[in-house]
Design an enzyme around this catalytic site. Structure first.
Site, PDB file in Angstrom:
ATOM      1  N   GLU A  98       5.606 -13.158 -21.060  1.00  0.00           N
ATOM      2  CA  GLU A  98       4.626 -14.067 -21.664  1.00  0.00           C
ATOM      3  C   GLU A  98       3.215 -13.931 -21.099  1.00  0.00           C
ATOM      4  OE1 GLU A  98       6.106 -18.075 -21.745  1.00  0.00           O
ATOM      5  OE2 GLU A  98       7.766 -17.539 -23.044  1.00  0.00           O
ATOM      6  N   GLU A 151      14.071 -15.039 -24.758  1.00  0.00           N
ATOM      7  CA  GLU A 151      14.233 -16.448 -24.375  1.00  0.00           C
ATOM      8  C   GLU A 151      14.284 -17.316 -25.620  1.00  0.00           C
ATOM      9  OE1 GLU A 151      11.293 -18.166 -21.722  1.00  0.00           O
ATOM     10  OE2 GLU A 151      11.368 -16.418 -20.409  1.00  0.00           O
TER      11      GLU A 151
HETATM   12  C1  FCB Z   1       8.806 -20.021 -21.129  1.00  0.00           C
HETATM   13  C2  FCB Z   1       8.874 -19.367 -19.769  1.00  0.00           C
HETATM   14  C3  FCB Z   1      10.084 -19.756 -18.978  1.00  0.00           C
HETATM   15  C4  FCB Z   1      10.420 -21.216 -19.150  1.00  0.00           C
HETATM   16  C5  FCB Z   1      10.510 -21.569 -20.609  1.00  0.00           C
HETATM   17  C6  FCB Z   1      10.902 -22.982 -20.879  1.00  0.00           C
HETATM   18  O1  FCB Z   1       7.471 -20.136 -21.514  1.00  0.00           O
HETATM   19  O2  FCB Z   1       8.869 -17.965 -19.896  1.00  0.00           O
HETATM   20  O3  FCB Z   1       9.859 -19.411 -17.640  1.00  0.00           O
HETATM   21  O4  FCB Z   1       9.498 -21.985 -18.488  1.00  0.00           O
HETATM   22  O5  FCB Z   1       9.282 -21.316 -21.229  1.00  0.00           O
END
Ligand code: FCB
Length: 483
Positions: free
Chosen positions: A163, A355
């Site tokens: 990210e 994620e």
């Molecule tokens: C993302 C992050 C991760 C976690 C999730 C909820 O932005 O990559 O580390 O904080 O959100």
């Protein structure tokens, strides 16, 4: 319609959010250690100093993964644990920790996916200018080499940056994440340019030094525009919004994806940022645009949109009472259909959901279990949409739930629980939530427990892809002619 036969099911974490042991066995400080000491920076002044004590409990945690039935585990390496000063001397104990973790995972039949940078930037390098320093891509490449040389005989899957929108946007632009800077736009974009270069240099190192054939990608994020209807007008409006740069900040997809995928910054961004845009050379853009084996996407949120009466794409607000997770994110399952689709149709790359998950009001009930029905429902809804993307023809390879266990949620401290496994921070006791057992069923049944496929599979995607490709060729021709 189902997931591909070799689809991989996993869960993800990151080093600073779970490891703790920040001063153990020679680990150097990261910007997050420092940021957490700043009054008011983190909820209740909390920090990752202990977190889930995963550093000491990693073997037990791998056993939990096995119990759930995970096929893959995405974790990150703490750069300052390996190189306490960020460059130079290697901390053998720190590197040894990841070495053992990889062995334990393989023994448990869990495929390791390594993220090289998930925000815990070495404090020593930050003091030398951090991402603003033109040497920062080289620092990251050198660090990559140390890790790759140690782990690549067993690790095949690599993710360079997690990210970049967040560690530049939240970390350097708005200052709500470490290192807590509020730089003017031109400096944020300079830092962003160096981060992109670091990604490219890191991929080169992975390819040059990996001992087994590597699969390399990265993991950007961003909100997904969701077409209100399946009409061509609404879908194309959403697609335009996905690739648009409309605000003078780094919160968009295009500024990050186009350099990596096509070796160029988006024209719209260059125009909008104007003099704040970084200077760059053709050689740098070529470095950034290293071929990837997959495109990782961290996807949580989507917003609705449609083709407006004036012909322009427009946002459509969610209605009153739209469901939200504990930390206030809109539940928006179609994000897992349209996000992969928009990214794939332009890049042609396989997609990995690196994620996805939710924060819930989870606690251990009187019966000793954690009944997180909301998370089961959330995951089911999102995964059904991901399956729809597959039906549309998007090659989705893997899915990583965020997160394996409750952990330190950055500036929010410990108040939001994203885990499949509950962590009692006072005792470090772990409890599998109902969602962990349900996710195990998803894995064992290869997604069959998600129920029948009810969507109408992807009309028009192939056509859209051909159109995009043709458009890109045309643009390239025009650029070449102009040059
Ligand atoms: C993302 C992050 C991760 C976690 C999730 C909820 O932005 O990559 O580390 O904080 O959100």
């Amino acid at each position: 319609m189902s997931f591909p036969r070799d689809f991989l099911w996993g869960a993800a974490t990151s080093a600073y959010q779970i490891e703790g042991a920040v001063a153990r066995e020679g680990r150097g400080a990261s910007v997050w250690d420092h940021f957490c000491t700043r009054p008011g920076a983190v909820h209740r002044g909390e920090s990752g100093a202990e977190a889930c004590d995963h550093y000491a409990r990693h073997a037990d945690d791998v056993a939990l993964m096995k119990e759930i039935g995970l096929q893959a585990y995405r974790f990150s390496i703490a750069w300052p644990r390996v190189l306490p000063e960020g460059t130079g001397a290697v901390n053998a104990a720190g590197l040894g920790f990841y070495d053992r973790l990889v062995d334990e995972l393989l023994k448990a039949g869990v495929q390791p996916w390594v993220t090289l940078f998930h925000w815990d930037y070495p404090l020593a390098l930050y003091r030398r200018g951090g991402w603003l320093n033109a040497d920062s891509p080289k620092w990251f490449a050198d660090y990559t080499r140390v890790v790759v040389e140690k782990l690549s005989d067993r690790v095949a899957h690599w993710i360079t940056l997690n990210e970049p929108q967040c560690f530049i946007g939240l970390g350097h632009e708005t200052g709500v994440h470490a290192p807590g800077d509020t730089l003017p736009l031109h400096q944020s974009l300079r830092a962003a340019h160096h981060a992109l270069l670091a990604h490219g240099e890191s991929i080169k190192v992975i390819r040059a030094h990996a001992k087994r054939p590597p699969k390399a990608g990265w993991a950007p994020t961003g909100d997904i525009p969701l077409p209100m209807t399946e009409s061509a007008a609404d879908v194309s409006a959403a697609r335009e919004m996905y690739w648009a740069v409309t605000k003078p900040d780094v919160w968009n997809h295009a500024w990050w994806l186009l350099p990596v995928l096509e070796g160029r910054y988006p024209e719209e961004g260059l125009r909008l940022y104007g003099a704040a845009a970084p200077t760059f050379t053709a050689e740098e853009m070529a470095t950034i645009a290293q071929p990837l084996d997959f495109l990782g996407l961290n996807i949580y949120n989507g917003f609705r949109c449609r083709r407006g009466a004036n012909g322009r794409p427009e946002r459509v607000a969610y209605g009153v009472g739209h469901p939200q997770t504990h930390n206030g994110w809109n539940v928006s399952p179609p994000a897992l259909r349209w996000g992969p689709r928009f990214a794939h149709e332009r890049s042609g790359l396989s997609i990995v959901i690196t994620e996805n998950g939710m924060a819930g009001h989870d606690w251990v009930a009187d019966d000793g279990a954690v009944h997180d029905a909301h998370r089961i429902d959330y995951l089911r809804k999102y995964l059904r949409q991901l399956r729809w993307a597959v039906a549309d023809g998007v090659p989705v390879q893997a899915y990583f739930a965020w997160s394996l266990m409750d952990n330190f949620e950055w500036a929010e401290g410990y108040r939001y629980r994203f885990g499949l496994v509950h962590v009692d921070y006072a005792t470090q006791r772990r409890t599998l939530k109902d969602s962990a057992r349900w996710y195990g069923e998803v894995i064992r049944t290869k997604g069959a427990v998600l129920g029948e496929f009810a969507g109408v599979a992807g009309r028009g995607m192939k056509k859209a892809r051909r159109r995009r490709r043709a458009g890109r060729e045309k643009e390239k021709d025009e650029e070449n002619e102009g040059a």
